[in-house]
Design a protein around this motif. Structure first.
Motif, PDB file in Angstrom:
ATOM      1  N   ALA A 556       0.900  -1.149  -0.018  1.00 25.28           N
ATOM      2  CA  ALA A 556       0.162  -0.013  -0.114  1.00 25.28           C
ATOM      3  C   ALA A 556       0.852   1.317   0.180  1.00 25.28           C
ATOM      4  CB  ALA A 556      -0.804   0.055   1.177  1.00 25.28           C
ATOM      5  N   LEU A 557       2.035   1.142   0.786  1.00 22.87           N
ATOM      6  CA  LEU A 557       3.002   2.423   0.795  1.00 22.87           C
ATOM      7  C   LEU A 557       3.520   2.422  -0.470  1.00 22.87           C
ATOM      8  CD1 LEU A 557       4.195   1.675   4.679  1.00 22.87           C
ATOM      9  CD2 LEU A 557       2.747   3.687   3.747  1.00 22.87           C
ATOM     10  N   VAL A 558       4.019   1.391  -1.001  1.00 14.53           N
ATOM     11  CA  VAL A 558       4.956   1.473  -2.311  1.00 14.53           C
ATOM     12  C   VAL A 558       4.003   2.123  -3.429  1.00 14.53           C
ATOM     13  CG1 VAL A 558       5.756   0.008  -4.259  1.00 14.53           C
ATOM     14  CG2 VAL A 558       6.279  -0.459  -1.981  1.00 14.53           C
ATOM     15  N   TYR A 559       2.408   1.615  -3.494  1.00 14.42           N
ATOM     16  CA  TYR A 559       1.569   2.252  -4.457  1.00 14.42           C
ATOM     17  C   TYR A 559       1.469   3.623  -4.309  1.00 14.42           C
ATOM     18  CZ  TYR A 559       1.369  -2.277  -6.918  1.00 14.42           C
ATOM     19  OH  TYR A 559       1.556  -3.386  -7.471  1.00 14.42           O
ATOM     20  N   ALA A 560       1.312   4.021  -2.988  1.00 16.81           N
ATOM     21  CA  ALA A 560       0.790   5.315  -2.546  1.00 16.81           C
ATOM     22  C   ALA A 560       1.943   6.236  -3.179  1.00 16.81           C
ATOM     23  CB  ALA A 560       0.730   5.528  -1.024  1.00 16.81           C
ATOM     24  N   ARG A 561       3.289   5.735  -2.790  1.00 14.72           N
ATOM     25  CA  ARG A 561       4.441   6.691  -3.296  1.00 14.72           C
ATOM     26  C   ARG A 561       4.563   6.978  -4.611  1.00 14.72           C
ATOM     27  NH1 ARG A 561       7.267   3.948   0.879  1.00 14.72           N
ATOM     28  NH2 ARG A 561       8.324   2.502  -0.569  1.00 14.72           N
TER      29      ARG A 561
END
Length: 600
Positions: A556-561
């Motif tokens: 989730a963090l990877v795609y948000a970034r």
């Protein structure tokens, strides 16, 4: 010159190489000389001529010569006259002449008279005359006396058996060896290990003497002793000697020796010879050989031959053969036959078959019967059976019984149960047995137990050796090497702690590829730290798909970034549902933030 064995034996071994024509001519000349001397009244010549004719089977020619010599007081002639009359069927008259010769001091006649009395059930008289013969140094008399005393359970039997053996009696040497062998094995006598070892050493010496004199069973037992000691070449020579003399068990043993040496073809030759002589073990071996080659019909024929020879393994092997072919009904039939005959592994196999068919009630008594007969697998299976019913205490008793006999998985189950009960010392002992026996789970659990006891790592100065491998790490590595996924992850973590990124990645990858979600997550972390976030995302995806909440949060963090907010929100939702609590809270905050961003 003293020579062991009689002339017939020596001729068989070709120690005398003579022309048969010359032998016959010499014997004819000797007979003529004796006849002339006997006709002239020479008593010794009469006696020797009578003995010569008696050995040849010329009873009519021998009798007058022996009677004439006996009338002149020749005790050897009296003994031989008794032998002649015994051959003619005049046992009582023979005994009379033997008595005359025995009273005159003939040890051979005393032996014959003792045998005569024993055959008629007069043991006191038999013992008296056999003792007279034995005490004069007669080997046959000593052996017959030992046999009589042994029949009565008299402890003096061994003394005379030994005396007969020392005088060259091969059967006495064999029987003395068997008695010493049993004592050495603890079946009788033998107060301690030293006595047992001495008895076994002496038994081997007597087996050698008897075997050297052509005793085929002695050669068989000597071969077995040598095989147990690892002296396979000499063992094979004695087995061959015994087998050539017609000992089926030796032929069978020789077959196994050849099979172990990789010579299956010659092994089959000797097994065939033994099986044809009624050796069930050899028939089973032939059956197994053909079964391995896929020749099931021939295998079945030999297993049936083993069964017909009285070897219950034949029925058990038939059951195994039928089970492998999916012929369950026939397999059950053969297992039952062997199990009713006392075959413990057949009883265990029958119980497994019944259990697989859903007949738990029918399986339990067969497991019990097999376990009580000493089947370690059956004891373990009873543990599984009772554990499945929730009867943990009963299950533990059976596991402990199997573990005491060296069953690796049973030792593991006992270790786990003791850990549950808080008995760390007992658990460690059993887990060591399981791990040492090759159980990956046992090695892992032992490692975790030892790991929990490790003190905190001390601080180190720069330049110091930071790490020295501990015992728990060695057990983790052993379990990991056997494919244990949690152990692989733990070894990877320990390698990462040492700063060995390559080793850590190797173990994480191995665990991940085997389906470990923790391995996949940790591999992703390692790759991300090394700057390979796209590859890390691949492993986090695999971990998250397998239910790993932290991996879902990382995605989730990877795609948000990356600005892929919808995909980020999807993985945040997934992390919320997977947990644990800390992850759920963080993922929920991220999801809400992404949702606000998307709706702005």
């Amino acid at each position: 010159m003293d020579v062991m064995g009689d002339k017939a034996t020596l001729l068989e071994t070709e120690r005398f190489v003579q022309s048969s024509d010359r032998d016959e001519a010499g014997e004819a000349a000797e007979e003529l000389r004796l006849r002339l001397a006997a006709d002239a009244g020479d008593v010794e010549a009469m006696s020797v001529l009578g003995a010569m004719l008696l050995r040849r089977g010329d009873l009519d020619g021998a009798e007058p010569q022996l009677r004439a010599a006996t009338a002149e007081g020749d005790r050897a002639a009296a003994n031989n006259l008794g032998v002649l009359l015994h051959q003619r069927g005049y046992a009582e008259e023979a005994a009379g002449w033997w008595r005359i010769a025995a009273v005159a001091g003939s040890a051979a006649a005393a032996h014959a008279l003792g045998r005569h009395h024993r055959e008629r059930g007069d043991e006191p008289a038999a013992e008296y005359w056999l003792r007279q013969s034995a005490e004069q140094g007669h080997a046959l008399g000593a052996y017959a006396l030992a046999d009589l005393l042994e029949h009565r359970g008299d402890p003096g039997a061994q003394r005379w058996m030994r005396a007969a053996a020392e005088r060259g009696h091969r059967e006495a040497a064999y029987r003395l060896a068997r008695a010493l062998d049993r004592r050495g094995a603890g079946e009788s006598g033998g107060d301690n290990g030293v006595d047992s070892e001495a008895a076994l050493e002496e038994a081997e010496q007597w087996y050698r003497q008897a075997a050297a004199r052509g005793h085929r069973r002695a050669a068989l037992h000597l071969g077995a002793i040598l095989e147990r000691r690892g002296e396979l070449k000499e063992a094979g020579r004695w087995y061959l000697t015994s087998a050539k003399d017609g000992e089926a068990r030796a032929a069978c043993a020789l077959g196994f020796l050849l099979r172990d040496a990789g010579d299956e073809e010659n092994a089959a030759v000797w097994w065939l010879r033994a099986a044809q002589e009624g050796d069930g073990n050899a028939a089973n071996a032939l059956g197994a050989l053909h079964a391995e080659r896929g020749e099931t019909q021939t295998a079945e024929r030999w297993y049936r031959a083993a069964m017909d020879a009285g070897d219950v393994n034949g029925a058990y092997n038939l059951g195994l053969l039928c089970a492998e072919q999916g012929r369950t009904a026939q397999a059950e039939q053969w297992y039952r036959r062997a199990a009713y005959a006392g075959h413990r592994e057949a009883a265990n196999a029958l119980a497994i078959l019944l259990l697989q068919g859903g007949d738990t009630a029918g399986a339990e008594p067969w497991f019990s019967k097999a376990a009580e007969a000493g089947s370690v697998d059956a004891a373990f299976n009873l543990g599984i059976l009772f554990a499945g019913r929730g009867e943990d205490r009963v299950a533990l008793r059976w596991y402990e019984r199997a573990a005491a006999a060296g069953h690796t998985e049973a030792a593991l189950q006992v270790g786990i149960a003791l850990l549950r009960d808080g008995d760390e010392a007992g658990a460690e002992r059993h887990l060591r047995c399981a791990a040492g026996g090759g159980s990956a789970e046992g090695a892992y659990r032992l490692a975790t137990l030892l790991d929990a006891r490790r003190p905190p790592a001390p601080a180190h100065e720069l330049g110091e050796i930071v790490h020295e491998k501990t015992e728990c790490e060695e057990w983790y590595e052993r379990a990991a090497g056997q494919g244990h996924r949690r152990a692989q992850v733990r070894v990877g973590m320990l390698a990462a702690a040492r700063g060995d990124v390559v080793e850590a990645a190797r173990w994480y990858r191995e665990a991940a590829e085997a389906g470990s979600r923790n391995g996949a997550f940790n591999l992703g972390l390692l790759l991300a730290r090394e700057g390979s976030e796209p590859e890390a995302a691949v492993w986090w995806t695999r971990a998250a798909d397998a239910g790993h909440g932290r991996a879902a949060l990382r995605l989730a963090l990877v795609y948000a970034r990356r600005g892929e907010l919808t995909e980020g929100q999807r993985w945040a939702d997934r992390a919320v549902s997977l947990g644990p609590q800390e992850v759920t809270e963080r993922a929920a905050r991220l999801r809400d933030a992404l949702r606000q961003e998307l709706s702005a």
